[in-house]
Enzyme design. Sequence first.
Site, PDB file in Angstrom:
ATOM      1  N   ALA A  68       0.866  -1.174   0.000  1.00 57.99           N
ATOM      2  CA  ALA A  68       0.000   0.000   0.000  1.00 57.99           C
ATOM      3  C   ALA A  68       0.907   1.229   0.000  1.00 57.99           C
ATOM      4  O   ALA A  68       2.072   1.156   0.409  1.00 57.99           O
ATOM      5  CB  ALA A  68      -0.890  -0.029   1.226  1.00 57.99           C
ATOM      6  N   GLY A 113       0.587  -5.032   0.786  1.00 57.68           N
ATOM      7  CA  GLY A 113      -0.579  -5.083  -0.101  1.00 57.68           C
ATOM      8  C   GLY A 113      -0.291  -5.779  -1.427  1.00 57.68           C
ATOM      9  O   GLY A 113      -1.209  -6.291  -2.071  1.00 57.68           O
ATOM     10  N   GLU A 116      -0.548  -9.393  -0.728  1.00 52.63           N
ATOM     11  CA  GLU A 116      -1.983  -9.641  -0.507  1.00 52.63           C
ATOM     12  C   GLU A 116      -2.758  -9.663  -1.835  1.00 52.63           C
ATOM     13  O   GLU A 116      -3.675 -10.469  -2.016  1.00 52.63           O
ATOM     14  CB  GLU A 116      -2.528  -8.564   0.450  1.00 52.63           C
ATOM     15  CG  GLU A 116      -1.947  -8.750   1.859  1.00 52.63           C
ATOM     16  CD  GLU A 116      -2.079  -7.542   2.763  1.00 52.63           C
ATOM     17  OE1 GLU A 116      -1.792  -6.411   2.301  1.00 52.63           O
ATOM     18  OE2 GLU A 116      -2.458  -7.706   3.925  1.00 52.63           O
ATOM     19  N   GLU A 136       4.560  -5.173   7.206  1.00 50.90           N
ATOM     20  CA  GLU A 136       3.777  -4.105   7.841  1.00 50.90           C
ATOM     21  C   GLU A 136       4.214  -3.796   9.271  1.00 50.90           C
ATOM     22  O   GLU A 136       4.208  -2.640   9.702  1.00 50.90           O
ATOM     23  CB  GLU A 136       2.276  -4.445   7.836  1.00 50.90           C
ATOM     24  CG  GLU A 136       1.633  -4.364   6.466  1.00 50.90           C
ATOM     25  CD  GLU A 136       1.668  -5.666   5.687  1.00 50.90           C
ATOM     26  OE1 GLU A 136       2.510  -6.542   5.984  1.00 50.90           O
ATOM     27  OE2 GLU A 136       0.844  -5.809   4.771  1.00 50.90           O
TER      28      GLU A 136
HETATM   29  N1  CAA Z   1       4.592   3.137  -0.764  1.00 52.15           N
HETATM   30  C1  CAA Z   1       5.007   4.304  -1.300  1.00 52.15           C
HETATM   31  N2  CAA Z   1       6.162   4.437  -1.969  1.00 52.15           N
HETATM   32  C2  CAA Z   1       6.927   3.342  -2.116  1.00 52.15           C
HETATM   33  C3  CAA Z   1       6.563   2.101  -1.584  1.00 52.15           C
HETATM   34  C4  CAA Z   1       5.330   2.007  -0.889  1.00 52.15           C
HETATM   35  N3  CAA Z   1       4.873   0.850  -0.373  1.00 52.15           N
HETATM   36  N4  CAA Z   1       7.548   1.200  -1.862  1.00 52.15           N
HETATM   37  C5  CAA Z   1       8.465   1.866  -2.563  1.00 52.15           C
HETATM   38  N5  CAA Z   1       8.114   3.169  -2.724  1.00 52.15           N
HETATM   39  C6  CAA Z   1       8.842   4.239  -3.402  1.00 52.15           C
HETATM   40  C7  CAA Z   1      10.037   4.700  -2.593  1.00 52.15           C
HETATM   41  O1  CAA Z   1       9.624   5.642  -1.615  1.00 52.15           O
HETATM   42  C8  CAA Z   1      10.905   5.289  -3.663  1.00 52.15           C
HETATM   43  O2  CAA Z   1      10.410   6.571  -3.984  1.00 52.15           O
HETATM   44  P1  CAA Z   1      11.446   7.813  -4.206  1.00 52.15           P
HETATM   45  O3  CAA Z   1      12.197   7.416  -5.446  1.00 52.15           O
HETATM   46  O4  CAA Z   1      10.546   8.974  -4.406  1.00 52.15           O
HETATM   47  O5  CAA Z   1      12.304   7.875  -2.995  1.00 52.15           O
HETATM   48  C9  CAA Z   1      10.647   4.379  -4.851  1.00 52.15           C
HETATM   49  O6  CAA Z   1       9.419   3.719  -4.585  1.00 52.15           O
HETATM   50  C10 CAA Z   1      11.730   3.337  -5.053  1.00 52.15           C
HETATM   51  O7  CAA Z   1      11.874   2.615  -3.843  1.00 52.15           O
HETATM   52  P2  CAA Z   1      13.250   2.447  -3.073  1.00 52.15           P
HETATM   53  O8  CAA Z   1      14.187   3.564  -3.373  1.00 52.15           O
HETATM   54  O9  CAA Z   1      12.948   2.187  -1.633  1.00 52.15           O
HETATM   55  O10 CAA Z   1      13.820   1.119  -3.770  1.00 52.15           O
HETATM   56  P3  CAA Z   1      14.827   0.049  -3.133  1.00 52.15           P
HETATM   57  O11 CAA Z   1      15.229  -0.823  -4.259  1.00 52.15           O
HETATM   58  O12 CAA Z   1      15.874   0.704  -2.331  1.00 52.15           O
HETATM   59  O13 CAA Z   1      13.911  -0.820  -2.119  1.00 52.15           O
HETATM   60  C11 CAA Z   1      11.944  -2.012  -1.425  1.00 52.15           C
HETATM   61  C12 CAA Z   1      12.831  -1.608  -2.607  1.00 52.15           C
HETATM   62  C13 CAA Z   1      12.683  -2.989  -0.500  1.00 52.15           C
HETATM   63  C14 CAA Z   1      10.724  -2.692  -2.012  1.00 52.15           C
HETATM   64  C15 CAA Z   1      11.547  -0.740  -0.617  1.00 52.15           C
HETATM   65  O14 CAA Z   1      11.035   0.222  -1.528  1.00 52.15           O
HETATM   66  C16 CAA Z   1      10.513  -0.979   0.436  1.00 52.15           C
HETATM   67  O15 CAA Z   1      10.831  -1.508   1.510  1.00 52.15           O
HETATM   68  N6  CAA Z   1       9.265  -0.551   0.185  1.00 52.15           N
HETATM   69  C17 CAA Z   1       8.189  -0.625   1.155  1.00 52.15           C
HETATM   70  C18 CAA Z   1       7.714  -2.038   1.353  1.00 52.15           C
HETATM   71  C19 CAA Z   1       6.631  -2.084   2.413  1.00 52.15           C
HETATM   72  O16 CAA Z   1       6.852  -1.794   3.574  1.00 52.15           O
HETATM   73  N7  CAA Z   1       5.427  -2.501   2.007  1.00 52.15           N
HETATM   74  C20 CAA Z   1       4.278  -2.615   2.885  1.00 52.15           C
HETATM   75  C21 CAA Z   1       3.491  -1.354   2.835  1.00 52.15           C
HETATM   76  S1  CAA Z   1       2.270  -1.315   4.095  1.00 52.15           S
HETATM   77  C22 CAA Z   1       0.995  -2.226   3.462  1.00 52.15           C
HETATM   78  O17 CAA Z   1       1.032  -2.729   2.383  1.00 52.15           O
HETATM   79  C23 CAA Z   1      -0.154  -2.345   4.429  1.00 52.15           C
HETATM   80  C24 CAA Z   1      -1.197  -3.275   3.977  1.00 52.15           C
HETATM   81  O18 CAA Z   1      -1.181  -4.479   4.174  1.00 52.15           O
HETATM   82  C25 CAA Z   1      -2.373  -2.740   3.389  1.00 52.15           C
END
Ligand code: CAA
Length: 259
Positions: A68, A113, A116, A136
């Site tokens: 998400a 998400g 999911e 999460e």
């Molecule tokens: N939401 C918003 N933006 C996101 C995102 C997310 N879930 N995942 C990645 N992005 C964005 C980053 O902020 C980044 O944006 P900028 O270029 O503007 O900084 C861009 O995508 C590229 O990401 P990274 O620079 O972080 O890329 P990376 O290769 O270094 O890392 C990754 C990749 C490990 C997937 C890392 O992006 C990450 O950990 N993302 C979040 C994963 C996460 O926590 N997901 C769960 C979300 S909560 C959820 O989903 C709740 C639910 O059940 C409903």
Amino acid sequence: MNNFENIILEQIESQVYCLTINRPKVLNALNQQTITELQAAIQIVATDASARVLLVTGSGEKAFVAGADIKQMQALAPLEAKAFSEQALATFRRLEMLDIPVIGLVNGFALGGGCELAMSCDFIFASENAKFGQPEVSLGVTAGFGGSQRLPRLVGRAMAMEMLVSGRMLDAQEAKQRGLVNHVYPQAELLEQGLKMAKKIIKNGPVAVKLTKELVQRGQDLDLENACAMESNLFGLCFATDEQSEGMSAFLDKRSAKF
Ligand code: CAA
């Protein structure tokens, strides 16, 4: 074929739709608009009587869906967060209950998400670089789009608990070992393999395929006796279709069935 901003819905072959989450700059993160568009796209597929298989994937080579949208979620009030979760859950359930098979083509990160969404597909093919996880808790929240419920049903309670409380990711091979993924392919072949499977499915009786999906989806939450009774009923129903007479006649005539 439509005015979506964050997703692409296309008919990539006759009877086969492909839905792509298309926000590659943020690794296809799901914001509210994307969920709303997803809902509308699923409705388009649901109302196209010629649709036989839906493929779901992510744009780019890095991510299926990285979760998400954390930026959008950060400022949500509790009731807004609940509504966001409910909207996504209803959308994913609609996808899961579409009357045609849905194949998730996980082409990179499937986190939160994203995992999911993949688990709401009937089965998953993954690329070699795919990674699955529910991180999460590292953000101070629980799973919100069904992960705490679908993951234990797919990989068992113990492995699901490990993933959900530690945030540990599974790579594609481990996800396959754990039963989350059916097959792993090189990324360049993923769509082609999805399409190949779709074509195999399309060769079969369309009503029988739809009823089979209904049996599996509805049956898994019933007790065995009621689930098997539903199977007898739908099996019986097949004998009211032209498909059954054609399928069985074709076998006995030693020719291919024309459905
Ligand atoms: N939401 C918003 N933006 C996101 C995102 C997310 N879930 N995942 C990645 N992005 C964005 C980053 O902020 C980044 O944006 P900028 O270029 O503007 O900084 C861009 O995508 C590229 O990401 P990274 O620079 O972080 O890329 P990376 O290769 O270094 O890392 C990754 C990749 C490990 C997937 C890392 O992006 C990450 O950990 N993302 C979040 C994963 C996460 O926590 N997901 C769960 C979300 S909560 C959820 O989903 C709740 C639910 O059940 C409903």
